[in-house]
Scaffold this motif. Sequence first.
Motif: not given
Length: 210
Positions: A72-77
């Motif tokens: 995962s490259t998150g968090p995106h928000l």
Amino acid sequence: MAERAARVSDVVMSRAALAEAELPLYAGLPLERVRLVVSAELAAEAQAALLAADAIGFDTESKPTFLKGEVSTGPHLVQLATDTHAYLFPIARAGDHTVLRAILESATVLKVGFGLGNDRSALKSRLGITLAKVLDLGETLRGPGHKGTVGAKVAVAHFFGQKLQKSKKTGTSNWANRNLTERQLLYAANDAHVALQLYRAWLCSEGMAG
């Protein structure tokens, strides 16, 4: 705390039971009280409102991973909420995270949410933010007879006698999109906002509000 947590544990419902329960719907925040922080002006508004609060709702969303071994490259928000508004910080659209860092690293503002186990490490590795003063309600409300953490749906049913609707389709949508839909905005905003409302209700139930 233990006695109240045990009572929450006693009323745990299965997902099927929650779906069938004839409870009024939890309304949540309307769209006009949701701020997507994409400008310096909105960032300043968010910083002033959030740092003035004793506690704020907190959550994050990430683009889902579907492939085996995919990282995962998150968090995106990142979602933060006061009692009256929610402020959504889209990570991909904000190169400068100074305001977000000031809030999340604040030692005076309590951040409350559900299922925050991975947020601390993700924020540190992705944004270099060290999360401070956090309360995971999923852990706090868990009684001795409860296996796993308490979820927001069960907590809303217990404290408010209402049903929290959460769309799986929206929850697993692409949070890295530059243009989020209204459904995504409301879903994300209310994940953070409901946590704060449940924290307030828990404080009242414990006689700790004041």
